[in-house]
Design a protein around this motif. Sequence first.
Motif, PDB file in Angstrom:
ATOM      1  N   MET A 123      40.377  22.768  72.798  1.00  0.00           N
ATOM      2  CA  MET A 123      41.368  22.690  71.738  1.00  0.00           C
ATOM      3  C   MET A 123      41.176  23.804  70.700  1.00  0.00           C
ATOM      4  SD  MET A 123      41.146  18.577  71.320  1.00  0.00           S
ATOM      5  CE  MET A 123      42.487  18.437  70.173  1.00  0.00           C
ATOM      6  N   VAL A 124      41.156  25.023  71.180  1.00  0.00           N
ATOM      7  CA  VAL A 124      40.956  26.166  70.287  1.00  0.00           C
ATOM      8  C   VAL A 124      42.253  26.462  69.543  1.00  0.00           C
ATOM      9  CG1 VAL A 124      40.315  28.592  70.150  1.00  0.00           C
ATOM     10  CG2 VAL A 124      39.232  27.115  71.840  1.00  0.00           C
ATOM     11  N   LYS A 125      42.180  26.490  68.219  1.00  0.00           N
ATOM     12  CA  LYS A 125      43.380  26.734  67.405  1.00  0.00           C
ATOM     13  C   LYS A 125      43.640  28.235  67.292  1.00  0.00           C
ATOM     14  CE  LYS A 125      44.127  22.525  65.067  1.00  0.00           C
ATOM     15  NZ  LYS A 125      43.022  21.751  65.576  1.00  0.00           N
ATOM     16  N   THR A 126      44.915  28.600  67.245  1.00  0.00           N
ATOM     17  CA  THR A 126      45.277  30.017  67.159  1.00  0.00           C
ATOM     18  C   THR A 126      45.737  30.400  65.758  1.00  0.00           C
ATOM     19  OG1 THR A 126      47.524  29.453  67.811  1.00  0.00           O
ATOM     20  CG2 THR A 126      46.029  30.152  69.558  1.00  0.00           C
ATOM     21  N   GLY A 127      45.979  29.401  64.926  1.00  0.00           N
ATOM     22  CA  GLY A 127      46.469  29.691  63.588  1.00  0.00           C
ATOM     23  C   GLY A 127      47.965  29.990  63.548  1.00  0.00           C
ATOM     24  N   VAL A 128      48.654  29.925  64.689  1.00  0.00           N
ATOM     25  CA  VAL A 128      50.100  30.181  64.668  1.00  0.00           C
ATOM     26  C   VAL A 128      50.861  28.863  64.715  1.00  0.00           C
ATOM     27  CG1 VAL A 128      49.807  32.390  65.843  1.00  0.00           C
ATOM     28  CG2 VAL A 128      50.405  30.367  67.179  1.00  0.00           C
ATOM     29  N   GLU A 129      52.092  28.880  64.184  1.00  0.00           N
ATOM     30  CA  GLU A 129      52.891  27.653  64.208  1.00  0.00           C
ATOM     31  C   GLU A 129      53.858  27.618  65.382  1.00  0.00           C
ATOM     32  OE1 GLU A 129      54.081  27.417  60.085  1.00  0.00           O
ATOM     33  OE2 GLU A 129      51.943  27.056  59.761  1.00  0.00           O
ATOM     34  N   HIS A 130      54.172  28.780  65.889  1.00  0.00           N
ATOM     35  CA  HIS A 130      54.952  28.863  67.125  1.00  0.00           C
ATOM     36  C   HIS A 130      54.574  30.173  67.816  1.00  0.00           C
ATOM     37  CE1 HIS A 130      57.318  30.955  64.032  1.00  0.00           C
ATOM     38  NE2 HIS A 130      57.592  31.782  65.001  1.00  0.00           N
TER      39      HIS A 130
ATOM     40  N   TRP B 193      43.333  48.369  68.269  1.00  0.00           N
ATOM     41  CA  TRP B 193      44.074  47.501  67.357  1.00  0.00           C
ATOM     42  C   TRP B 193      44.414  46.193  68.064  1.00  0.00           C
ATOM     43  CZ3 TRP B 193      48.455  44.644  67.054  1.00  0.00           C
ATOM     44  CH2 TRP B 193      48.792  44.173  65.773  1.00  0.00           C
ATOM     45  N   MET B 194      44.256  45.094  67.362  1.00  0.00           N
ATOM     46  CA  MET B 194      44.672  43.798  67.915  1.00  0.00           C
ATOM     47  C   MET B 194      45.156  42.922  66.758  1.00  0.00           C
ATOM     48  SD  MET B 194      40.887  42.234  68.780  1.00  0.00           S
ATOM     49  CE  MET B 194      40.171  43.775  69.377  1.00  0.00           C
ATOM     50  N   PRO B 195      46.078  41.987  67.035  1.00  0.00           N
ATOM     51  CA  PRO B 195      46.541  41.106  65.958  1.00  0.00           C
ATOM     52  C   PRO B 195      45.371  40.295  65.412  1.00  0.00           C
ATOM     53  CG  PRO B 195      47.889  40.822  67.944  1.00  0.00           C
ATOM     54  CD  PRO B 195      46.718  41.660  68.336  1.00  0.00           C
ATOM     55  N   GLU B 196      45.376  40.063  64.122  1.00  0.00           N
ATOM     56  CA  GLU B 196      44.300  39.321  63.474  1.00  0.00           C
ATOM     57  C   GLU B 196      44.133  37.925  64.095  1.00  0.00           C
ATOM     58  OE1 GLU B 196      42.238  40.818  61.868  1.00  0.00           O
ATOM     59  OE2 GLU B 196      41.130  39.148  60.972  1.00  0.00           O
ATOM     60  N   ALA B 197      45.250  37.281  64.422  1.00  0.00           N
ATOM     61  CA  ALA B 197      45.176  35.927  64.990  1.00  0.00           C
ATOM     62  C   ALA B 197      44.510  35.949  66.369  1.00  0.00           C
ATOM     63  CB  ALA B 197      46.566  35.311  65.092  1.00  0.00           C
TER      64      ALA B 197
ATOM     65  N   HIS C  18      49.304  26.195  70.468  1.00  0.00           N
ATOM     66  CA  HIS C  18      48.107  27.036  70.559  1.00  0.00           C
ATOM     67  C   HIS C  18      47.864  27.492  71.993  1.00  0.00           C
ATOM     68  CE1 HIS C  18      47.374  26.098  66.449  1.00  0.00           C
ATOM     69  NE2 HIS C  18      47.316  24.806  66.693  1.00  0.00           N
ATOM     70  N   SER C  19      48.006  26.545  72.930  1.00  0.00           N
ATOM     71  CA  SER C  19      47.802  26.912  74.330  1.00  0.00           C
ATOM     72  C   SER C  19      48.849  27.917  74.783  1.00  0.00           C
ATOM     73  CB  SER C  19      47.853  25.672  75.219  1.00  0.00           C
ATOM     74  OG  SER C  19      46.676  24.932  75.044  1.00  0.00           O
ATOM     75  N   ALA C  20      50.094  27.701  74.346  1.00  0.00           N
ATOM     76  CA  ALA C  20      51.163  28.614  74.748  1.00  0.00           C
ATOM     77  C   ALA C  20      50.873  30.027  74.228  1.00  0.00           C
ATOM     78  CB  ALA C  20      52.502  28.115  74.231  1.00  0.00           C
ATOM     79  N   GLN C  21      50.449  30.110  72.961  1.00  0.00           N
ATOM     80  CA  GLN C  21      50.142  31.417  72.381  1.00  0.00           C
ATOM     81  C   GLN C  21      48.939  32.053  73.093  1.00  0.00           C
ATOM     82  OE1 GLN C  21      51.720  33.400  69.587  1.00  0.00           O
ATOM     83  NE2 GLN C  21      50.533  34.687  70.995  1.00  0.00           N
ATOM     84  N   SER C  22      47.907  31.240  73.348  1.00  0.00           N
ATOM     85  CA  SER C  22      46.715  31.763  74.028  1.00  0.00           C
ATOM     86  C   SER C  22      47.054  32.261  75.432  1.00  0.00           C
ATOM     87  CB  SER C  22      45.634  30.687  74.112  1.00  0.00           C
ATOM     88  OG  SER C  22      45.074  30.467  72.840  1.00  0.00           O
TER      89      SER C  22
END
Lengths: 96, 331
Positions: free
Chosen positions: B5-12, B41-45, B223-227
């Motif tokens: 359950m790793v959080k990505t910090g994004v809402e969508h 370079w990589m996104p902070e999230a 979070h899973s979708a973003q990951s």
Amino acid sequence: MTDKKEWPLWEVFIRSQHGLAHRHVGSLHAPDAEMAIMNARDVYTRRNEGVSIWVVKASDISASSPGEKGPLFDPANSKVYRHPTFYEIPEELGHM
Amino acid sequence: MYAQMVKTGVEHVRSKDEMSPEEQAFQERVDADIKIEPKEWMPEAYRKTLIRQISQHAHSEIIGMQPEGNWITRAPTLERKAILLAKVQDEAGHGLYLYCAAETLGVSRDELMEQLNSGKAKYSSIFNYPTLTWADIGAIGWLVDGAAIMNQVPLQRCSYGPYSRAMIRICKEESFHQRQGYDAMTKLARGTPEQKQMAQDALNRWWWPSLMMFGPSDADSVHSAQSMRWKIKINSNDELRQKFVDQTVPQAEYLGLTVPDPDLKWNAERGHYDFGEIDWDEFYQVIAGNGPCNRQRLRTRVKAYEEGQWVRDAADAYAAKKAARSKAKAA
């Protein structure tokens, strides 16, 4: 928790059995080079992976930056004549 | 999994229109299976999520030494003891590969240690269960390492170069872990009725916690979708869990052991095993710190760290003395 300075990071290079060059395998923390080699033995050669270990402080390595990729490596792209496959050898000659 | 359950910090999941040109270029590289390397370079999230995921994975390897270390002095034969020692040493090594991968993202080893020792960082729920008998060592290798492999094999292809390379090393070594576990279970299952009962009891206790390792269904998780978009997660939790069940049930049958799930049955139509409800309350209790061994695991970890302080101090002092000597010689 200690307030001591963190041990430096060492990059580890291992030469495998068959006379190949040392290859980067990973990194680890150690207080000095001697300990870095001892730790590298335990961390990176548990299964006979090597016959020789190099360690070098990560801070002593200079690296090209990703931004320089174009100027550094693009010029090689147009020099196809540096590859043997650029040249056609008559088939009747066989292997060259 | 080892990271749950790793959080990505994004809402969508970020759409293309929301991305800066840099971020779009980054996503295109990921989509094209080009590895992202530390200095790029990589996104902070992305960076923060990876630190969370890799460090959780590393902490799991380190805490994971405890349940098995519990049996080193009581292994039934010298050979089993040597094997178990080698396996536990591997787990330490895996933790170290992963800490180094996390450090390339800009977090220091001391910070990571502090997060683990203070209880701030999470590690896999599975290591909060006790190893009550020798058969548990077999069950852990077979089931827990088996479940870990399910997750780690696809992660070898993940988008972040150092993580992917650590996974490749780990997977190479992990296969021995699972096989030695199944081998130990086989010996017990073919032994005396008491030994077979021990093996069955271990399977009974480790089966459900092993299924929980994959984490709750993440079909609807942002979070899973973003990951997955970032390719630091390759398969959904349910997908991997199903794969694990399908692979493991025949192995249990071969041993003549019974999987402790009355609802387990082959579904010819789906081509998969159907299995029963998982007790997610238990899972949430364990990750909230209330599993059978959470406090003990952390206490042991902190004690080892504190009692090892003099060794680290001595190594420091010796390095300083040697450096001073070679400086004096050069002068």
